[in-house]
Write a protein that holds these residues in place. Structure first.
Motif: not given
Length: 570
Positions: A233-238, A270-279, A443-446
């Motif tokens: 997931y990408d996390i965009m903080i604006t 353990p659920v996912a990887r995350y990339t944090v961005k800001s602008q 998440r496993t069931m999904e």
């Protein structure tokens, strides 16, 4: 060497090659026919040559050069996924000082959960020495005790005599994988806490039902907010500052992310990887006109108000400027809007005409993100001696709202209140171990449901359209997805939640990779009817005289055989 699927141009080239080859054979056979026109035997042999060249050699060659490369797929195993048992096994130990009371709770809880279709719970009594509880003088001592379960997916129900010293509730859910309860707690109360808070069986049932029959079943509120499953997931903080020439923001955003957001992302790794961005966006407004209303304080003060109904109108024009679509990963948008002093303070009002709860004006958009309206302080706005004004946003308030919104977007729901039950308060940046386990179950069931539906859709598509190329990469992805789905279901049943989640994630990613492989679309525009429309006008004029000559060939050979028979009889 792996055989690559043929493109349309290569198939047309093969058709031209076959056409030239048959033209050459036709010319050779024609010359032979002319030379032997006066001899019946040679004429028959020429007709036989036509039959051999066109039917014995030509048709197999044409069939081979125009066939589509298709890897065999496990269609029967994919169809059997409908009946796959995805019951989640779970070990729950109950520890009491009175052995008889522990056995009674085990029997009652087994009886309550025996009808569960989603969980196969195993309750068993666990002896606990008194010395562990004798040294307990606070809730922190309980949380740091050595008897805390460490395995993912397990739970401990621990009876704590004198729990009233620490809380007025009968049940207290810890930060790890332990539920503390008093001596007065019944099995019914424990089952209520387990089902509503820790297991969340209703949310699991609604999630699977909504994915299987989306037009017939609605997801619960947590499912509608939750971001779809993804590997990253990408996390965009604006930060939006509409008038930077009048108000300058002094905010160390990278440090705020490091202190508040990164610890929670580490726990959710353990659920996912995350990339944090800001602008930072300047000269950008909300494109809505707030109303100026009187303050309820009665001192003649006024402020600007945004109605809850017009909040969706803020997101659509703002999203065009967020640059959140520069990646293929799903993006979680977190926007902090600092209104200028001329339009501050700006508050959000609900439909009932009351302000939102809490001291921060914010709202959440499901599967998108959240927006925080952070008003500059009146002291800075009223100070006209300094231009431009400088303002430092309240990091704790803003990041606290973002973290709460992030938890909801990732699928960690707000818990319903249960009488005489509570949980230990979490810090702003922490996540309970049992919360992570609940998220892994959902998440496993999904992911298992999504992988199953994707594989069945792909199987139906490939079985109905026979000319779609199925290369080795697609075949490997399908086989890997089916294997992971079956293995994850087995691991779930025996209580291996962490391994089951990893396999379900691999199944989900492999099924998506197979379904979206570009090679599946290569020959959709060259169907069978088009192929026959190209080849039939080419071969039909040639085949008609050849087929008609079969009668003459048969008659000639029959006459030869009959004449030989008569000579033998004579």
């Amino acid at each position: 060497m792996v055989k690559q699927p043929e493109s349309t141009y290569s198939r047309l080239g093969g058709m031209q090659f076959i056409e030239g080859w048959f033209s050459f054979l036709w010319w050779i056979s024609g010359q032979w026919f002319l030379l032997s026109a006066q001899i019946d035997a040679n004429r028959i042999f020429a007709a036989v040559a036509y039959v051999v060249v066109l039917i014995v050699i030509g048709l197999p060659l044409w069939w081979k050069t125009t066939e589509v490369y298709r890897v065999s797929l496990p269609y029967s195993r994919i169809a059997a996924l409908d009946n796959l048992d995805v019951t989640q096994g779970m070990n729950i130990s109950i520890s009491t000082l009175d052995t008889a009371r522990g056995d009674k709770l085990v029997a009652d809880l087994n009886d309550i959960f025996k009808t569960s279709k989603w969980f196969q719970l195993t309750f068993f009594a666990l002896s606990l020495e008194k010395k562990y509880l004798a040294s307990v003088h606070s809730l922190e001592d309980l949380e740091n005790a050595p008897f805390q379960p460490r395995k993912v997916g397990e739970l401990l129900l621990l009876e704590v005599p004198g729990l009233a010293r620490f809380t007025a509730n009968h049940v207290l859910v810890g930060l790890k994988r332990t539920v503390y309860f008093s001596s007065e707690t019944t099995a019914v109360k424990l089952s209520e806490v387990l089902e509503s808070w820790l297991l969340q069986e209703k949310s699991l049932r609604q999630t699977v039902a909504a994915m299987t029959a989306p037009t017939e079943t609605d997801q619960d509120q947590s499912g509608r907010r939750r971001m779809p499953a993804a590997e990253e997931y990408d996390i965009m903080i604006t930060v939006v500052n509409p008038e930077p020439e009048k108000l300058q923001l002094n905010w160390d955003l990278p440090k705020a992310v490091q202190v508040y957001l990164e610890p929670l992302l580490h726990e959710l790794s353990p659920v996912a990887r995350y990339t944090v961005k800001s602008q930072w966006l300047y000269f950008v407004t909300l494109n809505v006109q707030p109303k100026l209303v009187a303050d309820s304080s009665g001192y003649g003060r006024k402020h600007y108000a945004l109605a809850e109904d017009i909040l969706p109108q803020i997101i659509t024009p703002l999203e065009k400027k967020l640059a959140s679509h520069v990646s293929r990963n799903p993006c979680l948008n977190f926007v902090v809007y600092v209104p200028p002093c001329e339009a501050a303070p700006l508050h959000i009002y609900r439909r009932q005409g009351v302000r939102v709860k809490g001291g921060v004006d914010a709202f959440l958009s499901p599967r998108w993100g959240g927006i925080v309206i952070h008003n500059p302080s009146s002291l800075i706005c009223h100070n006209t001696s300094v231009q431009p004004k400088e303002y430092s946003p309240d990091t704790v308030a803003v990041m606290g709202v973002f973290l709460a919104q992030f938890r909801l977007l990732m699928g960690i729901p707000e818990l319903e209140e249960i009488s005489r039950a509570d949980r230990l308060p979490l810090s702003v940046v922490s996540l309970g171990d049992w919360e992570l386990d609940s998220l892994l179950r959902v998440r496993t069931m999904e992911q298992l449901t999504s992988a199953r539906l994707t594989l069945q859709s792909l199987s139906q598509l490939l079985s109905e359209i026979s000319n779609i190329v199925i290369n080795d990469a697609v075949g490997d992805s399908v086989y890997r997805a089916v294997d992971c789905v079956e293995r994850a279901a087995k691991l779930l049943k025996i209580g291996q939640l962490d391994r089951a989640f990893n396999d379900s994630k691999e199944a989900f990613l492999s099924a998506e990779a197979a379904f979206t492989d570009p090679s599946l679309l290569a020959l959709l525009y060259f169907p069978d009817d088009q192929k026959y429309a190209v080849y039939i006008p080419l071969f039909l004029p040639v085949m008609i005289p050849v087929i008609l000559s079969l009668k003459n060939i048969y008659a000639w050979f029959s006459g030869r055989i009959n004449s030989k028979s008569k000579l033998k009889e004579d």
